[in-house]
Design an enzyme around this catalytic site. Structure first.
Site, mmCIF file in Angstrom:
data_model
loop_
_atom_site.group_PDB
_atom_site.id
_atom_site.type_symbol
_atom_site.label_atom_id
_atom_site.label_comp_id
_atom_site.label_asym_id
_atom_site.label_seq_id
_atom_site.Cartn_x
_atom_site.Cartn_y
_atom_site.Cartn_z
ATOM 1 N N GLY A 58 0.770 -1.245 0.000
ATOM 2 C CA GLY A 58 0.000 0.000 0.000
ATOM 3 C C GLY A 58 0.799 1.291 0.000
ATOM 4 N N ASP A 85 -5.124 1.550 10.582
ATOM 5 C CA ASP A 85 -6.553 1.263 10.764
ATOM 6 C C ASP A 85 -6.745 0.760 12.205
ATOM 7 O OD1 ASP A 85 -9.167 0.526 10.300
ATOM 8 O OD2 ASP A 85 -8.752 -0.948 8.767
#
Ligand code: PRP
Length: 183
Positions: free
Chosen positions: A46, A105
Site C-alpha cells: 500500500g 486502521d
C-alpha cells in the site's frame, strides 16, 4: 479523471494529497536535518506510491527499503495477527528508521512493526502514515506523522486497494459500501 463505478466519492484529490505530502516532507526534513543514516522503510504494497512521492520531496539524505506483511483477515475483518513475509534488505541497527504506511486502521500492523524493529536497536524509530482512521483503532500505537485523519469508510487509490484493485487511481476515493459488503 477516471472514476470507476465502484467509487462513491473522491475524498482526497490529487492536489490535496500533493500539498499534504509537501508539508510532511518539509516537517520530516526539518526533524531529521541533523540525523545520519535516515532509512525509510515502506510497508508493501500500500505505501509504494506515497513513499515514492514523499521520498522525492525530502531534503535530507536517506535510504529506502521495504518490508511485506501478511495480516490474517476474516473477510474484511482483521484478526490482529500479523506475519512478516519479506524483511528489509539492510540492517536497521544504528539507523534512524522511519516506517512509511499508507494507512493505520486497527493499529495491529504498525504495533507489530514497531515492536519488531525496536528489538533491532535502531538509533531512532518513528512512523509516518498518509491516512489514519482513529475510530477503528483497537490498539494504542503512536503515529508520529499523519497526513489525514479520515472516517471509517473503505478507501482506495494512491496505493490503497480493494482485492488488489484501484491502487493506481491518482486520488483517494471512498468505495461504495455495496462493493465491500457483498462478499
Ligand atoms: C493495510 C495497510 C496497513 C494495514 C493497516 O495493508 O497497508 O499495512 O493494512 O491495517 P491495521 O492498522 O488494521 O493493521 P494490507 O494488509 O491491506 O496490505 P497491502 O498494503 O498490501 O494492501
Amino acid at each position: 479523471m477516471i472514476r470507476p463505478n465502484s467509487i462513491e466519492k473522491i475524498l482526497l484529490d490529487e492536489q490535496t494529497i500533493a500539498r499534504r505530502v509537501d508539508e510532511l516532507a518539509a516537517q520530516i526534513s526539518a526533524d531529521y536535518a541533523d540525523a545520519d543514516h535516515l532509512m525509510l522503510v515502506g510497508v508493501l504494497k500500500g505505501s509504494f506510491i506515497f513513499m515514492a512521492d514523499l521520498a522525492r520531496r525530502l531534503r535530507v539524505a536517506h535510504h529506502v527499503d521495504f518490508i511485506a506483511l501478511s495480516s490474517y483477515n476474516r473477510g474484511t475483518v482483521s484478526t490482529g495477527a500479523v506475519r512478516l513475509i519479506m524483511d528489509t534488505r539492510a540492517s536497521l541497527t544504528d539507523r534512524h528508521v522511519l516506517v512509511i504506511e499508507d494507512i493505520v486502521d486497527t493499529g495491529y500492523t504498525l504495533k507489530y512493526l514497531l515492536q519488531t524493529f525496536s528489538a533491532r536497536n535502531p538509533a531512532s524509530l518513528r512512523a509516518c502514515a498518509l491516512l489514519s482512521k482513529p475510530e477503528r483503532r483497537e490498539v494504542d500505537v503512536k503515529v508520529d506523522y499523519v497526513g489525514f485523519e479520515i472516517p471509517d469508510v473503505w478507501v482506495v487509490g494512491y496505493g490503497l486497494d480493494y482485492n488488489d484493485r484501484f491502487r493506481t487511481l491518482p486520488y483517494i476515493g471512498a468505495l461504495k459500501r455495496e462493493v465491500y459488503t457483498k462478499q
